[in-house]
Design a protein around this motif. Structure first.
Motif, PDB file in Angstrom:
ATOM      1  N   GLU A  32      -2.481   7.489  12.732  1.00  0.00           N
ATOM      2  CA  GLU A  32      -3.098   7.632  11.323  1.00  0.00           C
ATOM      3  C   GLU A  32      -2.552   7.055  10.405  1.00  0.00           C
ATOM      4  O   GLU A  32      -1.016   6.686  10.277  1.00  0.00           O
ATOM      5  CB  GLU A  32      -3.043   9.320  11.072  1.00  0.00           C
ATOM      6  CG  GLU A  32      -3.700   9.751   9.812  1.00  0.00           C
ATOM      7  CD  GLU A  32      -3.468  11.111   9.646  1.00  0.00           C
ATOM      8  OE1 GLU A  32      -4.637  11.587   9.181  1.00  0.00           O
ATOM      9  OE2 GLU A  32      -2.760  11.819   9.959  1.00  0.00           O
ATOM     10  N   GLY A  33      -3.055   6.373   9.100  1.00  0.00           N
ATOM     11  CA  GLY A  33      -2.352   5.719   8.343  1.00  0.00           C
ATOM     12  C   GLY A  33      -3.579   4.914   7.255  1.00  0.00           C
ATOM     13  O   GLY A  33      -4.564   4.967   7.769  1.00  0.00           O
ATOM     14  N   HIS A  34      -2.917   4.737   6.114  1.00  0.00           N
ATOM     15  CA  HIS A  34      -3.760   3.857   5.027  1.00  0.00           C
ATOM     16  C   HIS A  34      -4.188   2.438   5.571  1.00  0.00           C
ATOM     17  O   HIS A  34      -5.210   2.470   5.466  1.00  0.00           O
ATOM     18  CB  HIS A  34      -3.061   4.095   3.817  1.00  0.00           C
ATOM     19  CG  HIS A  34      -3.907   3.452   2.627  1.00  0.00           C
ATOM     20  ND1 HIS A  34      -5.064   4.116   2.139  1.00  0.00           N
ATOM     21  CD2 HIS A  34      -4.013   2.280   2.167  1.00  0.00           C
ATOM     22  CE1 HIS A  34      -5.538   3.484   1.099  1.00  0.00           C
ATOM     23  NE2 HIS A  34      -5.017   2.358   1.087  1.00  0.00           N
ATOM     24  N   SER A  35      -3.221   1.961   5.947  1.00  0.00           N
ATOM     25  CA  SER A  35      -3.258   0.435   6.708  1.00  0.00           C
ATOM     26  C   SER A  35      -3.814   0.766   8.113  1.00  0.00           C
ATOM     27  O   SER A  35      -4.366   1.644   8.484  1.00  0.00           O
ATOM     28  CB  SER A  35      -2.294  -0.443   6.389  1.00  0.00           C
ATOM     29  OG  SER A  35      -1.187   0.204   7.235  1.00  0.00           O
ATOM     30  N   ASP A  36      -3.636  -0.115   8.899  1.00  0.00           N
ATOM     31  CA  ASP A  36      -3.954  -0.174  10.350  1.00  0.00           C
ATOM     32  C   ASP A  36      -2.852   0.763  11.179  1.00  0.00           C
ATOM     33  O   ASP A  36      -2.951   0.966  12.320  1.00  0.00           O
ATOM     34  CB  ASP A  36      -3.976  -1.443  11.096  1.00  0.00           C
ATOM     35  CG  ASP A  36      -2.992  -2.292  10.831  1.00  0.00           C
ATOM     36  OD1 ASP A  36      -1.823  -1.683  10.759  1.00  0.00           O
ATOM     37  OD2 ASP A  36      -2.683  -3.428  11.641  1.00  0.00           O
ATOM     38  N   ALA A  37      -1.865   1.450  10.277  1.00  0.00           N
ATOM     39  CA  ALA A  37      -0.699   2.145  10.898  1.00  0.00           C
ATOM     40  C   ALA A  37      -0.082   1.437  11.938  1.00  0.00           C
ATOM     41  O   ALA A  37       0.292   2.063  13.009  1.00  0.00           O
ATOM     42  CB  ALA A  37      -1.369   3.211  11.204  1.00  0.00           C
ATOM     43  N   ASP A  38       0.230   0.123  11.986  1.00  0.00           N
ATOM     44  CA  ASP A  38       1.143  -0.478  12.649  1.00  0.00           C
ATOM     45  C   ASP A  38       2.604  -0.259  12.507  1.00  0.00           C
ATOM     46  O   ASP A  38       3.282  -0.817  11.721  1.00  0.00           O
ATOM     47  CB  ASP A  38       0.765  -2.168  12.819  1.00  0.00           C
ATOM     48  CG  ASP A  38       1.515  -3.002  13.692  1.00  0.00           C
ATOM     49  OD1 ASP A  38       2.571  -2.494  14.275  1.00  0.00           O
ATOM     50  OD2 ASP A  38       1.140  -4.058  14.084  1.00  0.00           O
ATOM     51  N   ILE A  39       3.038   0.782  13.023  1.00  0.00           N
ATOM     52  CA  ILE A  39       4.327   1.199  12.993  1.00  0.00           C
ATOM     53  C   ILE A  39       5.358   0.110  13.206  1.00  0.00           C
ATOM     54  O   ILE A  39       6.514   0.073  12.617  1.00  0.00           O
ATOM     55  CB  ILE A  39       4.880   2.458  13.752  1.00  0.00           C
ATOM     56  CG1 ILE A  39       4.600   2.217  15.367  1.00  0.00           C
ATOM     57  CG2 ILE A  39       4.131   3.681  12.999  1.00  0.00           C
ATOM     58  CD1 ILE A  39       5.070   3.370  16.179  1.00  0.00           C
ATOM     59  N   PRO A  62       1.333   0.031  -1.752  1.00  0.00           N
ATOM     60  CA  PRO A  62       1.400   1.251  -2.004  1.00  0.00           C
ATOM     61  C   PRO A  62      -0.055   1.767  -1.046  1.00  0.00           C
ATOM     62  O   PRO A  62      -1.041   1.120  -1.254  1.00  0.00           O
ATOM     63  CB  PRO A  62       1.083   1.756  -3.574  1.00  0.00           C
ATOM     64  CG  PRO A  62       0.700   0.440  -3.914  1.00  0.00           C
ATOM     65  CD  PRO A  62       1.247  -0.814  -3.015  1.00  0.00           C
ATOM     66  N   ASP A  63       0.132   3.153  -0.614  1.00  0.00           N
ATOM     67  CA  ASP A  63      -0.998   3.674   0.259  1.00  0.00           C
ATOM     68  C   ASP A  63      -1.935   4.198  -0.673  1.00  0.00           C
ATOM     69  O   ASP A  63      -3.048   4.727  -0.352  1.00  0.00           O
ATOM     70  CB  ASP A  63      -0.459   4.813   1.258  1.00  0.00           C
ATOM     71  CG  ASP A  63       0.424   5.937   0.636  1.00  0.00           C
ATOM     72  OD1 ASP A  63       0.284   5.952  -0.430  1.00  0.00           O
ATOM     73  OD2 ASP A  63       0.893   6.562   1.461  1.00  0.00           O
ATOM     74  N   THR A  64      -1.507   4.305  -1.908  1.00  0.00           N
ATOM     75  CA  THR A  64      -2.643   4.729  -3.034  1.00  0.00           C
ATOM     76  C   THR A  64      -3.477   3.483  -3.628  1.00  0.00           C
ATOM     77  O   THR A  64      -4.374   3.856  -4.257  1.00  0.00           O
ATOM     78  CB  THR A  64      -1.589   5.038  -4.211  1.00  0.00           C
ATOM     79  OG1 THR A  64      -0.970   3.979  -4.728  1.00  0.00           O
ATOM     80  CG2 THR A  64      -1.012   6.495  -3.756  1.00  0.00           C
ATOM     81  N   ASP A  65      -3.193   2.419  -3.068  1.00  0.00           N
ATOM     82  CA  ASP A  65      -4.122   1.074  -3.478  1.00  0.00           C
ATOM     83  C   ASP A  65      -5.021   1.114  -2.628  1.00  0.00           C
ATOM     84  O   ASP A  65      -4.849   0.732  -1.367  1.00  0.00           O
ATOM     85  CB  ASP A  65      -3.184  -0.066  -3.458  1.00  0.00           C
ATOM     86  CG  ASP A  65      -3.603  -1.210  -4.408  1.00  0.00           C
ATOM     87  OD1 ASP A  65      -5.041  -1.334  -4.182  1.00  0.00           O
ATOM     88  OD2 ASP A  65      -3.250  -2.211  -4.827  1.00  0.00           O
ATOM     89  N   PRO A  66      -6.311   1.066  -2.998  1.00  0.00           N
ATOM     90  CA  PRO A  66      -7.532   0.874  -2.105  1.00  0.00           C
ATOM     91  C   PRO A  66      -7.580  -0.544  -1.324  1.00  0.00           C
ATOM     92  O   PRO A  66      -8.029  -0.866  -0.315  1.00  0.00           O
ATOM     93  CB  PRO A  66      -8.810   1.007  -3.058  1.00  0.00           C
ATOM     94  CG  PRO A  66      -8.364   1.340  -4.262  1.00  0.00           C
ATOM     95  CD  PRO A  66      -6.674   1.417  -4.243  1.00  0.00           C
ATOM     96  N   GLN A  67      -7.016  -1.531  -2.067  1.00  0.00           N
ATOM     97  CA  GLN A  67      -6.929  -3.004  -1.466  1.00  0.00           C
ATOM     98  C   GLN A  67      -6.232  -2.684  -0.006  1.00  0.00           C
ATOM     99  O   GLN A  67      -6.578  -3.700   0.828  1.00  0.00           O
ATOM    100  CB  GLN A  67      -5.908  -3.829  -2.446  1.00  0.00           C
ATOM    101  CG  GLN A  67      -5.761  -5.112  -1.909  1.00  0.00           C
ATOM    102  CD  GLN A  67      -4.806  -5.781  -2.905  1.00  0.00           C
ATOM    103  OE1 GLN A  67      -4.522  -5.181  -4.043  1.00  0.00           O
ATOM    104  NE2 GLN A  67      -4.425  -6.981  -2.355  1.00  0.00           N
ATOM    105  N   TRP A  68      -5.286  -1.841   0.190  1.00  0.00           N
ATOM    106  CA  TRP A  68      -4.832  -1.947   1.591  1.00  0.00           C
ATOM    107  C   TRP A  68      -5.293  -1.080   2.572  1.00  0.00           C
ATOM    108  O   TRP A  68      -4.761  -0.741   3.599  1.00  0.00           O
ATOM    109  CB  TRP A  68      -3.201  -1.446   1.315  1.00  0.00           C
ATOM    110  CG  TRP A  68      -2.481  -2.320   0.336  1.00  0.00           C
ATOM    111  CD1 TRP A  68      -2.206  -2.198  -0.924  1.00  0.00           C
ATOM    112  CD2 TRP A  68      -2.565  -3.962   0.355  1.00  0.00           C
ATOM    113  NE1 TRP A  68      -1.849  -3.377  -1.374  1.00  0.00           N
ATOM    114  CE2 TRP A  68      -1.851  -4.127  -0.760  1.00  0.00           C
ATOM    115  CE3 TRP A  68      -2.883  -4.919   1.306  1.00  0.00           C
ATOM    116  CZ2 TRP A  68      -1.566  -5.696  -1.025  1.00  0.00           C
ATOM    117  CZ3 TRP A  68      -2.862  -6.157   0.971  1.00  0.00           C
ATOM    118  CH2 TRP A  68      -2.026  -6.600  -0.227  1.00  0.00           C
TER     119      TRP A  68
END
Length: 156
Positions: A32-39, A62-68
């Protein structure tokens, strides 16, 4: 010389791909993550940024930016490497560890090393990726989460 350390953790969830170092791993779950969550990419990115005193991944992406949203984390890795090089540093070596109870990852070591090395413009010998389980202990051992750690060495 500079040394940087990075760490990341994400919850395991069904319905998402499991991506490590830019490589999709066959699995019934992802992270789970905002991006692809590639730890793994996140940990290496943080280690690079830390070694050059450039903050952390959250400052740059930032995970608040919809761009990511759902962004591929290899672009984070490439961006961090570019910033490090702009500061006059060369990336000498990366040592990393993925801690995940399952699936077994040993067959994916070479493709992950190649993906990270290619993204960073390094030789494969400059990238180490290790895999561990948590021996059934804690959130990782109970298959609730996955972690990655990375250490990078830079030189001017």
């Amino acid at each position: 010389m500079r040394i940087g350390q990075g760490w990341d953790v994400h919850r395991i969830i069904a319905g998402r791909p499991l991506i490590l170092g830019g490589v999709t791993i066959p699995s019934e779950f992802g992270l789970e993550g905002h991006s692809d969550a590639d730890i793994l990419s996140h940990a290496i990115t943080d280690a690079l940024l830390g070694a050059a005193a450039l903050g952390d991944i959250g400052m740059h992406f930032p995970d608040t930016d919809p761009q990511w949203k759902d962004a591929g984390s290899l672009q984070f890795l490439a961006h961090a490497a570019g910033l490090v090089r702009e500061c006059g540093f060369a990336i000498l070596y990366i040592d990393s560890t993925v801690i995940l109870q399952r699936p077994k990852l040993k067959d994916f070591r070479q493709p992950i090393r190649e993906s990270v090395a290619n993204t960073l413009g390094l030789e494969i010998e400059q990238v180490s990726v290790k895999f561990k389980t948590a021996e059934g202990i804690g959130p990782v051992g109970l298959s609730l989460s996955a972690e990655a750690q990375a250490i990078v060495t830079l030189a001017r």
